[in-house]
Write a protein that holds these residues in place. Structure first.
Motif, PDB file in Angstrom:
ATOM      1  N   LEU A  51       0.824  -1.132   0.203  1.00 37.00           N
ATOM      2  CA  LEU A  51       0.072  -0.076   0.062  1.00 37.00           C
ATOM      3  C   LEU A  51       0.898   1.129  -0.270  1.00 37.00           C
ATOM      4  O   LEU A  51       1.734   1.203   0.499  1.00 37.00           O
ATOM      5  N   SER A  52       0.292   2.153  -0.399  1.00 38.43           N
ATOM      6  CA  SER A  52       0.953   3.818  -0.528  1.00 38.43           C
ATOM      7  C   SER A  52       1.074   4.188   1.027  1.00 38.43           C
ATOM      8  O   SER A  52       0.236   3.580   1.978  1.00 38.43           O
ATOM      9  N   GLN A  53       1.880   4.941   1.411  1.00 32.22           N
ATOM     10  CA  GLN A  53       1.736   5.449   2.548  1.00 32.22           C
ATOM     11  C   GLN A  53       0.414   6.199   3.335  1.00 32.22           C
ATOM     12  O   GLN A  53      -0.003   5.800   4.290  1.00 32.22           O
ATOM     13  N   LEU A  56      -1.984   3.045   4.036  1.00 26.82           N
ATOM     14  CA  LEU A  56      -1.508   2.304   4.973  1.00 26.82           C
ATOM     15  C   LEU A  56      -1.925   3.063   6.214  1.00 26.82           C
ATOM     16  O   LEU A  56      -2.354   2.395   7.098  1.00 26.82           O
ATOM     17  N   ILE A  57      -1.734   4.540   6.301  1.00 23.87           N
ATOM     18  CA  ILE A  57      -2.109   5.137   7.545  1.00 23.87           C
ATOM     19  C   ILE A  57      -3.695   5.157   7.604  1.00 23.87           C
ATOM     20  O   ILE A  57      -4.082   4.936   8.767  1.00 23.87           O
ATOM     21  N   LYS A  58      -4.441   5.201   6.550  1.00 21.81           N
ATOM     22  CA  LYS A  58      -5.888   5.054   6.690  1.00 21.81           C
ATOM     23  C   LYS A  58      -6.329   3.556   6.968  1.00 21.81           C
ATOM     24  O   LYS A  58      -7.404   3.384   7.807  1.00 21.81           O
ATOM     25  N   GLN A  59      -5.519   2.852   6.732  1.00 28.22           N
ATOM     26  CA  GLN A  59      -5.935   1.184   7.179  1.00 28.22           C
ATOM     27  C   GLN A  59      -5.529   0.882   8.411  1.00 28.22           C
ATOM     28  O   GLN A  59      -6.220   0.380   9.408  1.00 28.22           O
ATOM     29  N   ILE A  60      -4.523   1.829   9.076  1.00 26.61           N
ATOM     30  CA  ILE A  60      -4.009   1.468  10.558  1.00 26.61           C
ATOM     31  C   ILE A  60      -5.019   2.038  11.363  1.00 26.61           C
ATOM     32  O   ILE A  60      -5.553   1.786  12.256  1.00 26.61           O
TER      33      ILE A  60
END
Length: 304
Positions: A51-53, A56-60
């Motif tokens: 994933l893009s940064q 990834l932040i959204k997923q976290i």
């Protein structure tokens, strides 16, 4: 008892720079080392998905806001390091017994702990029951037996560790440390309330209203300091804090909880934050009257 709870800080080595360094060590273990381990655990669960940064932040963020046992473990693992930092600072830096953070006799009075736990838990339950009777539609029964019992097994160990680490640091290490400067209870309670409030301002519940939630955390710190100074020991604060958090973790959670878990009930609509402060003050008043009222009666009976 030959020493008061605050006087215990005069044992061992108690220079101001030791308290400053000790606080830095404790925060290092709690926030940095604990944060690194929690982060590694988080990424091991999510895995490398290319994933893009931003993705990834959204997923976290989504993962950490979804109630699960995994999220509970990730958040609470930090408090093991928090507790370790406190232990090392007391034993190595201050060179005194760890349990002097609990009482001058360096012992845990389990009966007093259970009194604090039981009374606060009972008050919590009664207020919850009243709320359920008045607004049954505002509570969603989300009980999933398998998930809940697994959570129970972990919570009865990890949540008391989390609350004990906070109490040993704020009402133990910090309160005793400032007790070397002043013995004025009101000043000590205000300082402790402010310091306890600050790290909790990062909790998602603060979105309900910064002022009222800050007041809630401040009041929690002040009240636990009052219990500690009044009882000349830490067990009541340890018990009440553990009961408070266990009840929230296991029975009544909210969508904006700092620790999203599969609790038994989920509050659908959270009321105005000032009501949370008011109900908290009601619980504090009842707890104080019951605990110290019973102690006063027991003392009077023994003298007759």
């Amino acid at each position: 008892m030959s020493q008061t709870y605050l006087d215990v800080a005069r044992q061992g080595k108690n220079s101001w720079w030791r308290y400053l360094l000790g606080t830095i060590i404790i925060l290092f273990f709690w926030l940095l080392l604990g944060g690194i381990v929690s982060g590694l655990l988080l990424f091991s669960i999510l895995g490398n998905q290319g994933l893009s940064q931003a993705e990834l932040i959204k997923q976290i963020e989504t993962f950490l806001r979804t109630p699960s046992l995994q999220v509970y473990l990730i958040i609470n693992i930090q408090f093991l390091f928090f507790l370790l930092g406190i232990f090392l600072s007391i034993k190595w830096l201050h060179q005194r017994r760890f349990l002097t953070l609990v009482g001058a006799d360096a012992k845990i009075r389990w009966q007093r702990f259970l009194q604090g736990f039981g009374v606060w838990f009972l008050i919590q339950f009664i207020i919850f029951a009243v709320g359920y009777i008045l607004q049954p539609d505002n509570l969603e029964f989300a009980f999933k037996p398998v998930e809940w019992f697994i959570l129970l097994a972990f919570a009865i160990i990890l949540t008391p560790i989390q609350t004990s680490a906070e109490e040993l640091f704020f009402r133990g290490y910090i309160l005793q440390g400032f007790g070397l400067i002043t013995k004025q209870p009101l000043i000590l309670m205000i300082i402790n309330g402010v310091l306890f409030m600050l790290p909790h301002l990062g909790n998602p519940e603060v979105q309900r209203g910064l002022l009222w939630m800050a007041l809630y955390y401040f009041a929690f710190g002040v009240f636990c300091s009052l219990l500690t100074l009044k009882d000349n020991r830490l067990e009541l604060a340890l018990g009440a804090h553990a009961a408070n958090n266990l009840f929230i973790i296991l029975f009544v959670s909210t969508k904006d909880s700092a620790v999203p878990v599969p609790a038994m009930w989920l509050v659908k609509e959270i009321g105005e934050p000032q009501w949370g402060v008011i109900w908290f003050l009601v619980k504090c008043s009842l707890f104080y009257l019951i605990i110290f009222g019973l102690k006063k009666k027991a003392t009077a009976s023994s003298q007759q």
